[in-house]
Every structure is written in structure tokens, then in C-alpha cells.
Design a protein around this motif. Sequence first.
Motif, short mmCIF file in Angstrom:
data_model
loop_
_atom_site.label_atom_id
_atom_site.label_comp_id
_atom_site.label_asym_id
_atom_site.label_seq_id
_atom_site.Cartn_x
_atom_site.Cartn_y
_atom_site.Cartn_z
N ALA A 10 26.42 40.81 38.68
CA ALA A 10 27.68 41.55 38.73
C ALA A 10 27.44 43.01 38.40
O ALA A 10 26.79 43.34 37.40
CB ALA A 10 28.68 40.95 37.76
N LEU A 11 27.95 43.88 39.26
CA LEU A 11 27.86 45.33 39.06
C LEU A 11 29.27 45.89 39.06
O LEU A 11 29.77 46.35 40.08
CB LEU A 11 27.02 45.97 40.17
CG LEU A 11 25.60 45.41 40.36
CD1 LEU A 11 24.96 45.98 41.62
CD2 LEU A 11 24.75 45.73 39.13
N LYS A 12 29.95 45.79 37.91
CA LYS A 12 31.35 46.15 37.78
C LYS A 12 32.17 45.34 38.79
O LYS A 12 32.23 44.13 38.69
CB LYS A 12 31.55 47.65 37.94
CG LYS A 12 30.96 48.46 36.79
CD LYS A 12 31.33 49.92 36.89
CE LYS A 12 30.79 50.71 35.70
NZ LYS A 12 31.14 52.14 35.77
N ASP A 13 32.79 45.99 39.77
CA ASP A 13 33.65 45.28 40.70
C ASP A 13 32.90 44.69 41.89
O ASP A 13 33.50 44.08 42.78
CB ASP A 13 34.75 46.21 41.24
CG ASP A 13 35.81 46.49 40.19
OD1 ASP A 13 35.85 45.75 39.19
OD2 ASP A 13 36.59 47.44 40.37
N LEU A 122 46.22 36.05 43.46
CA LEU A 122 44.82 36.47 43.36
C LEU A 122 44.69 37.97 43.14
O LEU A 122 43.82 38.43 42.40
CB LEU A 122 44.06 36.04 44.62
CG LEU A 122 43.91 34.53 44.83
CD1 LEU A 122 43.06 34.25 46.06
CD2 LEU A 122 43.31 33.85 43.61
N SER A 123 45.55 38.73 43.79
CA SER A 123 45.49 40.18 43.63
C SER A 123 45.73 40.58 42.18
O SER A 123 45.01 41.42 41.62
CB SER A 123 46.51 40.85 44.54
OG SER A 123 46.55 42.25 44.34
N ARG A 124 46.72 39.98 41.54
CA ARG A 124 47.10 40.39 40.19
C ARG A 124 46.18 39.83 39.10
O ARG A 124 46.21 40.32 37.97
CB ARG A 124 48.55 39.97 39.91
CG ARG A 124 49.58 40.72 40.74
CD ARG A 124 50.97 40.50 40.22
NE ARG A 124 51.95 41.24 40.99
CZ ARG A 124 53.26 41.24 40.71
NH1 ARG A 124 53.71 40.55 39.66
NH2 ARG A 124 54.10 41.92 41.44
N ASN A 125 45.41 38.82 39.45
CA ASN A 125 44.60 38.18 38.41
C ASN A 125 43.10 38.18 38.68
O ASN A 125 42.32 37.92 37.76
CB ASN A 125 45.05 36.73 38.22
CG ASN A 125 46.46 36.63 37.70
OD1 ASN A 125 46.70 36.71 36.50
ND2 ASN A 125 47.42 36.44 38.62
N VAL A 126 42.69 38.47 39.91
CA VAL A 126 41.29 38.33 40.28
C VAL A 126 40.75 39.54 41.02
O VAL A 126 39.61 39.95 40.82
CB VAL A 126 41.09 37.06 41.15
CG1 VAL A 126 39.68 36.98 41.69
CG2 VAL A 126 41.42 35.81 40.35
N GLY A 130 41.64 44.93 37.02
CA GLY A 130 40.82 45.65 36.05
C GLY A 130 39.66 44.81 35.56
O GLY A 130 38.90 44.24 36.35
N ILE A 131 39.52 44.71 34.23
CA ILE A 131 38.39 43.96 33.68
C ILE A 131 38.52 42.46 33.91
O ILE A 131 37.57 41.71 33.68
CB ILE A 131 38.23 44.23 32.17
CG1 ILE A 131 39.47 43.77 31.39
CG2 ILE A 131 37.94 45.70 31.92
CD1 ILE A 131 39.30 43.84 29.88
N ARG A 132 39.67 42.01 34.40
CA ARG A 132 39.84 40.59 34.72
C ARG A 132 39.35 40.26 36.14
O ARG A 132 39.39 39.11 36.56
CB ARG A 132 41.31 40.17 34.58
CG ARG A 132 41.86 40.33 33.16
CD ARG A 132 43.31 39.87 33.10
NE ARG A 132 43.40 38.44 33.37
CZ ARG A 132 44.36 37.89 34.11
NH1 ARG A 132 45.27 38.64 34.71
NH2 ARG A 132 44.39 36.59 34.28
N ASN A 133 38.95 41.26 36.88
CA ASN A 133 38.48 41.03 38.25
C ASN A 133 37.29 40.06 38.28
O ASN A 133 36.46 40.06 37.37
CB ASN A 133 38.04 42.34 38.90
CG ASN A 133 39.22 43.19 39.34
OD1 ASN A 133 40.37 42.76 39.28
ND2 ASN A 133 38.93 44.41 39.78
N LEU A 134 37.22 39.30 39.35
CA LEU A 134 35.99 38.60 39.69
C LEU A 134 35.24 39.51 40.65
O LEU A 134 35.69 39.75 41.77
CB LEU A 134 36.28 37.25 40.36
CG LEU A 134 36.83 36.14 39.46
CD1 LEU A 134 37.13 34.89 40.27
CD2 LEU A 134 35.86 35.81 38.34
#
Length: 357
Positions: A10-13, A122-126, A130-134
Motif C-alpha cells: 500500500a502506497l497511501k491511496d 463504498l464511496s463514503r467508507n472505502v 481519507g485514512i479509511r480508504n482501501l
Amino acid sequence: MQLEIYSLTALKDQISVSLEAICDSYSSLLWDIEFYQCGCFEVYIAASPQNVSIFQRGRIVARSDDAQHFGIIESLQLETDAEKGDYLTVTGRFLACLLERRIIYPTITANGSYEDIVRKVLSRNVISAGIRNLPGFSMGTVSSDCWQKTARMQVSYDNILEWLYGLCETIGGSANVRLDGNALKCDLFSGIDRSLLQDDNPHIVFSDAYNNLLSFSYAADDAVQKNFAYVLGCGEGNARKRTTFCSGTEPTYLDRYEVYVDERNTAQEEDVTDAEYLEILKSSGAEHLVQPKTASESAIAAFSTQYQYNKDYFVGDYVTVEQKRFGLIQPRIQLIGMVESFDQNGRSLTPTFKEME
């Protein structure tokens, strides 16, 4: 058929995926594709320093002949034995299991097609959280009319993986997360009707008369079914918002199996009308209906000259299964799971079928 092992960084987003090894000398492989839940896999391989270094938790296991399903290693077990030898058992689930790491937070009220609802969750949680992104996660392809049906619902704090596959079972669709270069794509789709009850697609029939049904068992149980829901929402006493839900014609008399659904924690927001709120309650009622329990286990011919798995039919498709010797026929039954096994005895297929409405 070879196994490909990739590292996942993982590289940030974003994610970076690189091929680490190719393996074709495993002792056995189980590849379990499921339609209404996340599938899984197991690799049983001789333990060596090289194999232990290759099969690491968090790495991706892929098949050279499957571009749709990718497993992520979650568990390793090393066993040494002076007589039987040293073996490594590698297990994990397919990439959709990454969604299990997130919940729906905060409350989401959605109105529109099921595709739009999934995109919003999925947009709001994944995807845009932000830092909750997969990292590297995005929506992929969407096919099938079932995802274009509309609903209004309110969801909060549910585990996303469980919520998504629960939604899939309600509407008859499925979801899969695949690797696409350095990206994770979530596809929404449904099965194809290949049963005798339609004529748009070639028929797929598993039957003892065709020598492609090696074994067959069937059981049915009406006791668990619920087909009419009373849904009560927010409020107190007689002021509680309430509605009912059933699928199709309202069942009556001995055909009626009722269930109570308590949705007092589903709040009615200021911009939601009474009619819209009742639609939210109906959606919850639909999730609590239970079909009669059926169990159908079969073994089918892996190398049938009539039909080839993943070419002529796929997990999620509707087929016909019959046992002519006992006069039993399931004219339209859904293939909801397939365990594909490779070992010293060759390849075998173990399907799971479920009767659907």
C-alpha cells in the motif's frame, strides 16, 4: 495450471503489485468460489525454506487460468514430521474479504438503484474516506438488471462485507473484487438462467441419465421460513411508524409464516417523508424474509464432454438438476458455490445448489 504469488504494497491511496513467484508443484489446491459470500482457497504444499519465504501473509495467490478471483493469504500453518515430511498449509479468502475491515459509518440514508446505493456506501467508507480508504479500490463493471432495481434504505454500523453479500442475496446478485493491474475493482453482476425453464440460453442439465451427476442428495425443511414481515420503526406505542412486507402475493392461512422486525433505531430524518420512511422499513422487512430451507448436495463430472465449468456455466447460473431414478427434478436451481479441487487424484468439482424464487 500454475499459481502466481504477488506481493501487495500500500502506497497511501494506491497499491503496488509485483509478481514474486510461480508455483506448479503443490500437493493439493482447493478453490472455493461462492456467489452469496466471500470465497476462499487452500494450498497444501511441501514445506521448504523457499516456499515459506514465498507464501507470506498478505500476499496474493492467483491462478494462471482465472482472471476474476484472487486470494489473499490470511493464515499459515507449518507442520514438520520425520516420517511424513514437512508441509505448509496456506489458507485465505478472495479479495472481497478486504471489505470486512470496514463498517458503514456514520449512518447512510440512500434512495435509488441498488447500484447507486452500493456506490454511495463504498464511496463514503472505502473509496473517498481519507485514512479509511482501501488503497487502490474502485468500482468496476456493473451488469444485470437486478442492480438497477430501486429501493430506499438506511444503514449504519454494519460490517460492509456482510452488508454487501446480504444485499446480494436479497436481490439475487453478487459482488467480486478482482485485481486489475495496480488496482482493486469491485464488480456487480448476476447469474444467467440456463435451466430448462427458459429458451434464451443453451440448457445445462445435470442428470444421472446423462452420466454427469455422480451423486445426489436432497432435503427440504419448511420450519425455518418467514414470508410475511410486520415492521415497526421509530416512535412509541400506537404512534410507532409501521408497515408490512411480503414478496409477491400476500400469503394466507397455512401458507403464511410471519416475522416481527424491530426497527425502532431506524430514525426518520427531517428530509424524509412518511412514505419514504415506510419504504425504508419495507427494505428491512425484505431482508428478514427466509425461504424454506433446502439442502442439495451433488458431485458432478469434472471432465464432462457435455458442459465445461467456467466455459458453459458459472457460479451464480441457474441450471436443472434431476435424479430420474427417483423421479426427482429441480427444474431451476441456482449454483451458488463450487469447490474445485486438485490433488494426486486429479481434478474434482463439488457444487452447492440452492432453490431460489
